[in-house]
Structure formats: structure tokens, C-alpha cells
Design a protein around this motif. Structure first.
Motif, mmCIF file in Angstrom:
data_model
loop_
_atom_site.group_PDB
_atom_site.id
_atom_site.type_symbol
_atom_site.label_atom_id
_atom_site.label_comp_id
_atom_site.label_asym_id
_atom_site.label_seq_id
_atom_site.Cartn_x
_atom_site.Cartn_y
_atom_site.Cartn_z
ATOM 1 N N HIS A 1 10.362 99.337 27.241
ATOM 2 C CA HIS A 1 10.701 99.148 25.834
ATOM 3 C C HIS A 1 9.632 99.695 24.896
ATOM 4 O O HIS A 1 9.930 100.456 23.981
ATOM 5 C CB HIS A 1 10.934 97.663 25.575
ATOM 6 N N GLY A 2 8.382 99.336 25.156
ATOM 7 C CA GLY A 2 7.299 99.746 24.259
ATOM 8 C C GLY A 2 7.117 101.251 24.208
ATOM 9 O O GLY A 2 6.988 101.841 23.139
ATOM 10 N N ARG A 3 7.090 101.874 25.401
ATOM 11 C CA ARG A 3 6.897 103.320 25.437
ATOM 12 C C ARG A 3 8.086 104.052 24.814
ATOM 13 O O ARG A 3 7.941 105.084 24.177
ATOM 14 C CB ARG A 3 6.690 103.787 26.883
ATOM 15 N N ARG A 4 9.292 103.487 25.005
ATOM 16 C CA ARG A 4 10.467 104.115 24.411
ATOM 17 C C ARG A 4 10.389 104.061 22.889
ATOM 18 O O ARG A 4 10.654 105.055 22.203
ATOM 19 C CB ARG A 4 11.753 103.436 24.896
ATOM 20 N N LEU A 5 10.008 102.908 22.348
ATOM 21 C CA LEU A 5 9.899 102.795 20.889
ATOM 22 C C LEU A 5 8.860 103.770 20.348
ATOM 23 O O LEU A 5 9.064 104.407 19.310
ATOM 24 C CB LEU A 5 9.520 101.360 20.490
ATOM 25 N N PHE A 6 7.720 103.888 21.063
ATOM 26 C CA PHE A 6 6.659 104.789 20.609
ATOM 27 C C PHE A 6 7.132 106.248 20.619
ATOM 28 O O PHE A 6 6.987 106.962 19.615
ATOM 29 C CB PHE A 6 5.420 104.621 21.504
ATOM 30 N N LEU A 7 7.730 106.677 21.733
ATOM 31 C CA LEU A 7 8.063 108.093 21.882
ATOM 32 C C LEU A 7 9.343 108.497 21.143
ATOM 33 O O LEU A 7 9.396 109.573 20.553
ATOM 34 C CB LEU A 7 8.204 108.446 23.374
ATOM 35 N N THR A 8 10.377 107.642 21.187
ATOM 36 C CA THR A 8 11.659 108.052 20.593
ATOM 37 C C THR A 8 11.770 107.645 19.123
ATOM 38 O O THR A 8 11.796 108.499 18.242
ATOM 39 C CB THR A 8 12.851 107.490 21.396
ATOM 40 N N THR A 9 11.832 106.340 18.868
ATOM 41 C CA THR A 9 11.987 105.861 17.488
ATOM 42 C C THR A 9 10.813 106.294 16.621
ATOM 43 O O THR A 9 10.989 106.711 15.478
ATOM 44 C CB THR A 9 12.110 104.323 17.468
ATOM 45 N N GLY A 10 9.592 106.208 17.198
ATOM 46 C CA GLY A 10 8.408 106.560 16.421
ATOM 47 C C GLY A 10 8.153 108.053 16.378
ATOM 48 O O GLY A 10 8.431 108.715 15.377
ATOM 49 N N LEU A 11 7.638 108.594 17.486
ATOM 50 C CA LEU A 11 7.160 109.979 17.517
ATOM 51 C C LEU A 11 8.248 110.999 17.155
ATOM 52 O O LEU A 11 8.076 111.778 16.214
ATOM 53 C CB LEU A 11 6.578 110.294 18.899
ATOM 54 N N LEU A 12 9.368 110.985 17.887
ATOM 55 C CA LEU A 12 10.401 111.989 17.616
ATOM 56 C C LEU A 12 11.115 111.708 16.304
ATOM 57 O O LEU A 12 11.535 112.627 15.597
ATOM 58 C CB LEU A 12 11.402 112.052 18.773
ATOM 59 N N GLY A 13 11.242 110.408 15.958
ATOM 60 C CA GLY A 13 11.847 110.055 14.679
ATOM 61 C C GLY A 13 11.034 110.593 13.506
ATOM 62 O O GLY A 13 11.580 111.085 12.528
ATOM 63 N N GLY A 14 9.705 110.507 13.628
ATOM 64 C CA GLY A 14 8.841 110.997 12.557
ATOM 65 C C GLY A 14 8.678 112.513 12.589
ATOM 66 O O GLY A 14 8.526 113.150 11.550
ATOM 67 N N PHE A 15 8.707 113.067 13.799
ATOM 68 C CA PHE A 15 8.549 114.523 13.969
ATOM 69 C C PHE A 15 9.731 115.267 13.349
ATOM 70 O O PHE A 15 9.556 116.226 12.601
ATOM 71 C CB PHE A 15 8.420 114.830 15.462
ATOM 72 N N THR A 16 10.934 114.823 13.659
ATOM 73 C CA THR A 16 12.121 115.476 13.092
ATOM 74 C C THR A 16 12.444 114.863 11.743
ATOM 75 O O THR A 16 12.039 113.742 11.441
ATOM 76 C CB THR A 16 13.344 115.323 14.013
ATOM 77 N N THR A 17 13.146 115.614 10.920
ATOM 78 C CA THR A 17 13.479 115.098 9.602
ATOM 79 C C THR A 17 14.833 115.620 9.142
ATOM 80 O O THR A 17 15.203 116.759 9.391
ATOM 81 C CB THR A 17 12.395 115.455 8.565
ATOM 82 N N TYR A 18 15.574 114.728 8.508
ATOM 83 C CA TYR A 18 16.916 115.063 8.046
ATOM 84 C C TYR A 18 16.874 115.507 6.590
ATOM 85 O O TYR A 18 17.512 116.473 6.203
ATOM 86 C CB TYR A 18 17.803 113.817 8.186
ATOM 87 N N GLY A 19 16.090 114.776 5.817
ATOM 88 C CA GLY A 19 16.046 115.020 4.378
ATOM 89 C C GLY A 19 15.661 116.443 4.011
ATOM 90 O O GLY A 19 16.256 117.048 3.108
#
Lengths: 162, 132
Positions: free
Chosen positions: A92-110
Motif C-alpha cells: 500500500h505505502g509504496r503504491r501510494l508513493f509511486l502511483t498516486t504521488g510520483l506519477l500523479g505529480g509527474f503527469t499533468t492534465y491542466g
């Protein structure tokens, strides 16, 4: 359809139906990996888009478009891959860090929407705008699809191997 | 210094996205794409406000960027690249589209993809019109 393919498809369906975990209220401990990952992802994107080499082969707006397209497509591919990985190896922790956090912040929709809006109000030809939108969305969906399919094959194969 | 501010703004944006997604999920009672759609639409509106502000400040009589105070340019960068960039997300929107398509709803997947993007551009323009 071979048995293998059928198994892969049913695994894919499981992945869809199963939602990584039951929905619970946000726990404070979950926010840390999301926040740190998000901050790092944003910095990576900033450095890639603002500190690239000096030779400008393309006009600036075009450069920005290609960079953003690459960043977002890479992020969608990696997210598909990682979700397939964490489906097999839950963490859970590593998934939140890598997916929701890292890739979520890396990519952008706006910013994608912003560049298209800019093209529209600058009276760019509508075919150019529509083509650009189609490339962004098409490549994004394709990258996510390939990432997830590849991940399902690779990580399941590793799991099955002795 | 700008790196630290961008990190903090990105961390705040990502956390807020996570919380909104969870809250929407709990309201709906199951996993849904609605939370991320709302985040991306809201984030595009806010980015429109910032871009309009940038546009207005660079065109307001100033002959060059040097007339703008550094802190204002920094604030604009922190809000757009940092906060809105960390808040909105492309990767999850794409994976959600693929998953909708694979659950046998290709029409819904296409609608999800196109309606969200159209809505984002429209809301961005709305925000832009407020401040530009």
C-alpha cells in the motif's frame, strides 16, 4: 483463444473489478507518501521542461508540447505497468508513493488543456488543434493500455516461474 | 529556493487530489473515476485563473519581463507548475479510460475521455476570462 490468453483476460477482469482495497477514510500516514511522491514528481517535470538544453530546434510552444506529450505518455505507460505490478505484489505505502504521488505529480492534465486553449484563442487552425488533442489523448490511452498489458504478462510470468 | 516551493506546492496538490478522490469514492460507495474527473476539471479552472493572471500581468504596459517582480513570477510558477501540476493528473485519467473500455463499456470510455478533456478546456477558458 488459448487457455493462457483466457487466463490473462480473466486476470485483467479481476484487476478491474477488484479495487485495490476497500474504500476507507484517509489515514494521516497515507498522506506522507502521496505528498513526498507528488513533490518529487512535480520537480522532475519542472526540471525536464525548464532546464532542457539550450539549442532550440523547435519554437518554444512546440517544444513544450512535445515535452509534455512525452512526459504524460511515459507517466501513463508507467502507471499501467506499476498497477499491474502492485496487483501481484501488493504494498500500500509504496503504491501510494509511486502511483498516486510520483506519477500523479509527474503527469499533468491542466497544462495540456492550457496549451490547447492557448492554441484556440491564438486562432490556430482547427485541424491543428484537433490533431494535437487526438495525438495527446490517443497516445495517452495507448501508453496506459500497453503498460498495463505488458505488466500483467511480465509480473504474472515472474510470479508463476519457480 | 524555487525548487523547495515547487516541491511543497506539488505535495499539497497531490495530497488534495488524494483526499478528494477518497471522499468522492466514499460518497459513491465504490471505486469510481468521478473523483479524478472532478480534480482535473477543478484544477483546469484554477490553472485558467493563473494563466489569465500571467497573461494580464505580462501585457499590462510592461515592455518586458524585467518589470515584473520576481516574486510574482515565482508565485505564478508555483501555482501553475507546482500546485495545478501536482493536483491534476494525466496518468490516472488514461488508465481509468482503458479500464472503462475493458469492462465492456467502450462508449462510456470514449465519453469519459472526450467529455473530461472538452470540459477541462472550457473551464480553463472560463477561469482565464476571469483574470485575463
Amino acid at each position: 483463444m488459448s487457455e493462457d490468453a483466457a487466463q490473462l483476460n480473466s486476470a485483467a477482469d479481476d484487476a478491474l473489478a477488484e479495487l485495490e482495497e476497500p474504500t476507507s477514510a484517509v489515514r494521516p500516514a497515507e498522506l506522507l507518501p502521496v505528498a513526498v511522491g507528488g513533490g518529487i514528481g512535480v520537480l522532475l517535470r519542472y526540471w525536464l521542461t525548464h532546464l532542457h538544453g539550450s539549442p532550440h530546434f523547435f519554437p518554444l510552444w512546440l517544444q513544450e508540447q512535445w515535452l509534455l506529450l512525452s512526459i504524460n505518455s511515459l507517466g501513463a505507460f508507467l502507471l499501467g505497468l506499476l498497477l499491474a505490478y502492485f496487483h501481484v505484489h501488493p504494498s500500500h505505502g509504496r503504491r501510494l508513493f509511486l502511483t498516486t504521488g510520483l506519477l500523479g505529480g509527474f503527469t499533468t492534465y491542466g497544462t495540456v488543456a492550457s496549451l490547447e486553449q492557448h492554441a484556440i484563442i491564438a486562432h490556430a487552425p482547427s485541424t491543428t488543434v484537433l490533431l494535437s488533442i487526438a495525438i495527446n489523448l490517443g497516445l495517452g490511452v495507448a501508453a496506459a493500455y500497453v503498460g498495463e498489458r505488458l505488466g500483467q504478462r511480465v509480473f504474472r510470468a515472474i510470479e508463476v516461474a519457480p | 529556493m524555487i525548487a523547495l516551493y515547487l516541491f511543497l506546492a506539488g505535495a499539497l496538490g497531490a495530497s488534495l487530489r488524494f483526499v478528494i478522490d477518497r471522499v468522492v469514492e466514499r460518497r459513491v460507495g465504490r471505486r469510481t473515476t468521478a473523483g479524478i474527473v472532478m480534480v482535473n476539471l477543478l484544477g483546469s479552472f484554477v490553472l485558467g485563473l493563473v494563466v489569465g493572471w500571467v497573461h494580464a500581468s505580462t501585457l499590462s504596459g510592461a515592455s518586458s519581463f524585467h518589470h515584473l517582480s520576481t516574486s510574482m513570477v515565482e508565485w505564478q510558477l508555483i501555482l501553475s507548475v507546482g500546485f495545478c501540476g501536482g493536483f491534476t493528473t494525466w496518468s490516472t485519467a488514461m488508465v481509468d479510460t482503458v479500464r472503462l473500455g475493458r469492462t465492456g463499456k467502450p462508449g462510456l470510455a470514449a465519453f469519459h475521455l472526450l467529455a473530461t478533456f472538452s470540459g477541462a478546456v472550457l473551464l480553463l477558458q472560463l477561469g482565464y476570462a476571469f483574470t485575463a
